[in-house]
Design a protein around this motif. Sequence first.
Motif, PDB file in Angstrom:
ATOM      1  N   VAL A 168      29.730  46.802 -31.118  1.00  0.00           N
ATOM      2  CA  VAL A 168      30.214  45.668 -30.335  1.00  0.00           C
ATOM      3  C   VAL A 168      29.005  44.981 -29.724  1.00  0.00           C
ATOM      4  N   ALA A 169      28.751  43.754 -30.153  1.00  0.00           N
ATOM      5  CA  ALA A 169      27.633  42.973 -29.628  1.00  0.00           C
ATOM      6  C   ALA A 169      28.115  42.098 -28.480  1.00  0.00           C
ATOM      7  N   ASN A 170      27.376  42.099 -27.396  1.00  0.00           N
ATOM      8  CA  ASN A 170      27.714  41.258 -26.252  1.00  0.00           C
ATOM      9  C   ASN A 170      27.130  39.863 -26.458  1.00  0.00           C
ATOM     10  N   ILE A 171      27.981  38.873 -26.472  1.00  0.00           N
ATOM     11  CA  ILE A 171      27.518  37.492 -26.570  1.00  0.00           C
ATOM     12  C   ILE A 171      27.821  36.838 -25.224  1.00  0.00           C
ATOM     13  N   GLY A 172      27.005  37.224 -24.257  1.00  0.00           N
ATOM     14  CA  GLY A 172      27.190  36.781 -22.884  1.00  0.00           C
ATOM     15  C   GLY A 172      27.758  37.900 -22.030  1.00  0.00           C
ATOM     16  N   THR A 173      26.891  38.812 -21.552  1.00  0.00           N
ATOM     17  CA  THR A 173      27.364  39.914 -20.721  1.00  0.00           C
ATOM     18  C   THR A 173      27.885  39.387 -19.389  1.00  0.00           C
ATOM     19  N   THR A 174      28.731  40.191 -18.756  1.00  0.00           N
ATOM     20  CA  THR A 174      29.440  39.720 -17.575  1.00  0.00           C
ATOM     21  C   THR A 174      28.516  39.427 -16.397  1.00  0.00           C
ATOM     22  N   LEU A 175      27.407  40.140 -16.265  1.00  0.00           N
ATOM     23  CA  LEU A 175      26.550  39.940 -15.094  1.00  0.00           C
ATOM     24  C   LEU A 175      25.388  38.997 -15.370  1.00  0.00           C
ATOM     25  N   LEU A 210      27.324  28.388 -26.558  1.00  0.00           N
ATOM     26  CA  LEU A 210      26.200  28.728 -27.430  1.00  0.00           C
ATOM     27  C   LEU A 210      26.340  28.067 -28.795  1.00  0.00           C
ATOM     28  N   ALA A 211      27.558  28.072 -29.340  1.00  0.00           N
ATOM     29  CA  ALA A 211      27.765  27.476 -30.661  1.00  0.00           C
ATOM     30  C   ALA A 211      27.512  25.974 -30.657  1.00  0.00           C
ATOM     31  N   LEU A 212      27.567  25.351 -29.497  1.00  0.00           N
ATOM     32  CA  LEU A 212      27.388  23.908 -29.380  1.00  0.00           C
ATOM     33  C   LEU A 212      25.967  23.504 -29.015  1.00  0.00           C
ATOM     34  N   THR A 213      25.091  24.477 -28.795  1.00  0.00           N
ATOM     35  CA  THR A 213      23.714  24.168 -28.439  1.00  0.00           C
ATOM     36  C   THR A 213      22.856  24.053 -29.696  1.00  0.00           C
ATOM     37  N   ASP A 214      21.712  23.414 -29.545  1.00  0.00           N
ATOM     38  CA  ASP A 214      20.756  23.341 -30.644  1.00  0.00           C
ATOM     39  C   ASP A 214      20.062  24.691 -30.792  1.00  0.00           C
ATOM     40  N   ASP A 215      19.921  25.144 -32.025  1.00  0.00           N
ATOM     41  CA  ASP A 215      19.224  26.390 -32.333  1.00  0.00           C
ATOM     42  C   ASP A 215      19.753  27.582 -31.531  1.00  0.00           C
ATOM     43  N   PRO A 216      21.063  27.878 -31.642  1.00  0.00           N
ATOM     44  CA  PRO A 216      21.609  29.032 -30.910  1.00  0.00           C
ATOM     45  C   PRO A 216      21.160  30.342 -31.539  1.00  0.00           C
ATOM     46  N   PRO A 217      21.204  31.434 -30.771  1.00  0.00           N
ATOM     47  CA  PRO A 217      20.894  32.743 -31.365  1.00  0.00           C
ATOM     48  C   PRO A 217      21.965  33.130 -32.371  1.00  0.00           C
ATOM     49  N   ALA A 325      21.777  29.905 -20.738  1.00  0.00           N
ATOM     50  CA  ALA A 325      22.841  30.544 -19.956  1.00  0.00           C
ATOM     51  C   ALA A 325      23.384  29.607 -18.883  1.00  0.00           C
ATOM     52  N   LEU A 326      24.669  29.752 -18.604  1.00  0.00           N
ATOM     53  CA  LEU A 326      25.296  29.096 -17.461  1.00  0.00           C
ATOM     54  C   LEU A 326      25.204  29.971 -16.220  1.00  0.00           C
ATOM     55  N   THR A 327      24.790  31.208 -16.404  1.00  0.00           N
ATOM     56  CA  THR A 327      24.714  32.194 -15.326  1.00  0.00           C
ATOM     57  C   THR A 327      23.321  32.230 -14.718  1.00  0.00           C
ATOM     58  N   VAL A 328      23.273  32.281 -13.397  1.00  0.00           N
ATOM     59  CA  VAL A 328      22.023  32.463 -12.668  1.00  0.00           C
ATOM     60  C   VAL A 328      22.130  33.767 -11.885  1.00  0.00           C
ATOM     61  N   VAL A 329      21.223  34.678 -12.154  1.00  0.00           N
ATOM     62  CA  VAL A 329      21.212  35.972 -11.487  1.00  0.00           C
ATOM     63  C   VAL A 329      20.329  35.856 -10.239  1.00  0.00           C
ATOM     64  N   LEU A 330      20.781  36.413  -9.145  1.00  0.00           N
ATOM     65  CA  LEU A 330      20.025  36.325  -7.901  1.00  0.00           C
ATOM     66  C   LEU A 330      20.129  37.616  -7.114  1.00  0.00           C
ATOM     67  N   ARG A 331      19.159  37.786  -6.227  1.00  0.00           N
ATOM     68  CA  ARG A 331      19.203  38.937  -5.326  1.00  0.00           C
ATOM     69  C   ARG A 331      20.478  38.858  -4.496  1.00  0.00           C
ATOM     70  N   THR A 332      21.183  39.976  -4.344  1.00  0.00           N
ATOM     71  CA  THR A 332      22.458  39.983  -3.642  1.00  0.00           C
ATOM     72  C   THR A 332      22.304  39.476  -2.211  1.00  0.00           C
ATOM     73  N   PRO A 333      23.075  38.467  -1.838  1.00  0.00           N
ATOM     74  CA  PRO A 333      23.005  37.934  -0.474  1.00  0.00           C
ATOM     75  C   PRO A 333      23.556  38.935   0.541  1.00  0.00           C
ATOM     76  N   PRO A 334      23.274  38.719   1.830  1.00  0.00           N
ATOM     77  CA  PRO A 334      23.843  39.593   2.864  1.00  0.00           C
ATOM     78  C   PRO A 334      25.352  39.420   2.958  1.00  0.00           C
TER      79      PRO A 334
END
Length: 398
Positions: A168-175, A210-217, A325-334
Amino acid sequence: MTRTVLNGPDDNSRLGGLLRRLAGTASTNIGFPAAVDIDYRKLAPFLGHLLNNAGDPDIDPIHPHHTKEFEREVLAFFANLFRAPEPWAGYVTSGGSESNLAALQLARSRYPDGIVVHSTAAHYSIPKAAHLLGLSTIVVNAQPNGEIDYDELACHAELHRRRPIIVVANIGTTLTEAVDDVIYIQDLLADVGVHDRYLHSDAALSGIPLALTDDPPGFDLTHGADSICISGHKFLGTPMPCGVLIARHHNTDHLPNAVPAYIGSPDTTITGSRNGFASLMLWLVLHELGRPGLRERAQYGQELAQYAHQRLQDIGWPSWRHPHALTVVLRTPPASVLSRWPLPSMDGRSHIVCMPGVSHSQVDQLAAALAEKGKQMSRPSELDRSTHPACATRVGIP
């Protein structure tokens, strides 16, 4: 748990309270992937009818209250988007979990003694589906960026190469919205001598943009996936959970093909009775926007994510994102910030998802709340880098 008797005197006030809660939290609910820019209320008149797409989507049931003609158009759109070779099969599901269960059922029907291999970043429905189907599983560590550890995958595959391997390949993991490389996985399995293999792309979150972007993985059926699924309530923002599964047709040859007389349609699905309203909603957004409109929405989300990453960097709050990615990972806020901004958090990391409908203003408000707390990093961290390490160094398979 408090139990409330139905038909109480305060029913209207309770419903009103629910509506106020939903409306009141909409502006800060940017941590969970659900687009909010599409108005589906024009379909409200259909709520007065039961829409039951019972059985296989290619054959209409006896009863007339269904939307299978719309479902077939939806499936054709996604089969084309994900470049499924003819003949292909699929159906509109209740969501990503059912799609993953149906995909693993296809894999098991072809390889009853197959072993499911997935990473620690896989969706929680994968081990659940494997358990329901009685399939053995191997869990592979994920790299810091969320991708599967390819070297560890190769070791496990080589050890079990005499048995079919179901990856099972992840194409956009949840986090982190990490994308596993389907082409590389296929080559890796071949190199270690795995002849019987099945690869499912769980693209619930990222498949459409991803399928709609140029040069997707590489991740679709042309790239070697045997099946692929997406969620309708994420990028397409349907107001009820739903999903789509597309698979190579030869994978359906081993399934039971019962034809209940009172339905009049063979049932090759998990649930039997299926939500015809979901097919209608998916058809509506695809019909109205088409590829150009969907591409524009994907570009908006990606550009907003880049903007959000930069805003967080500007205030000194550690963050990173994958390309596309549409996701931005950040340090957990207080906790004081999370009480207003409900962001998914794990191991000191949180994320926001810049789905269509999320605004620059919302990003600015979150950045202002974080800047006010002054919780900036005091020591180096993985999140201190402007982009997260790719972690893509791949050792050759001997």
